[in-house]
Scaffold this motif. Sequence first.
Motif, PDB file in Angstrom:
ATOM      1  N   ASN A  74       0.818  -1.214   0.000  1.00 47.82           N
ATOM      2  CA  ASN A  74       0.000   0.000   0.000  1.00 47.82           C
ATOM      3  C   ASN A  74       0.850   1.260   0.000  1.00 47.82           C
TER       4      ASN A  74
ATOM      5  N   LEU B  52      -6.269   0.771  -4.957  1.00 55.14           N
ATOM      6  CA  LEU B  52      -5.553  -0.267  -4.217  1.00 55.14           C
ATOM      7  C   LEU B  52      -6.535  -1.238  -3.566  1.00 55.14           C
TER       8      LEU B  52
ATOM      9  N   GLY C 255       2.317   1.320  -3.530  1.00 54.01           N
ATOM     10  CA  GLY C 255       1.214   1.469  -4.475  1.00 54.01           C
ATOM     11  C   GLY C 255       0.574   2.838  -4.456  1.00 54.01           C
TER      12      GLY C 255
END
Length: 113
Positions: A56, A68, A59
């Motif tokens: 995360n 996500l 991302g």
Amino acid sequence: MNPDRVYPILLLLGSNLFMTFAWYGHLKYKSAPLTLAIIVSWGIAFFEYCLMVPANRMGSAVYSAPQLKGMQEVITLLVFAGFSAWYLGEPLKWNHWAGFGLIVAAAWLIFLD
């Protein structure tokens, strides 16, 4: 393909493998004490977090938080489908696939501009 876009997906895949075992792996051992199942699941979940948090973080540089999460859901369904059939011996039925398909469609919508 851009590694900045691929690495988070690979980390999400790995984290989901761990989390699926943490959440559902104990179902194969129903005679084991519940307390043991909780402790083992918690230990497995630690490794899930070791992959999920970087996925995360990395991302978020190229995907929005909703994107996500949408990817996470689709990856979770794919991992679970394989796990259910292979590990638990419970293949998915048509209605399971149809429901999962609707979730995939919802995740796809998240990526539209």
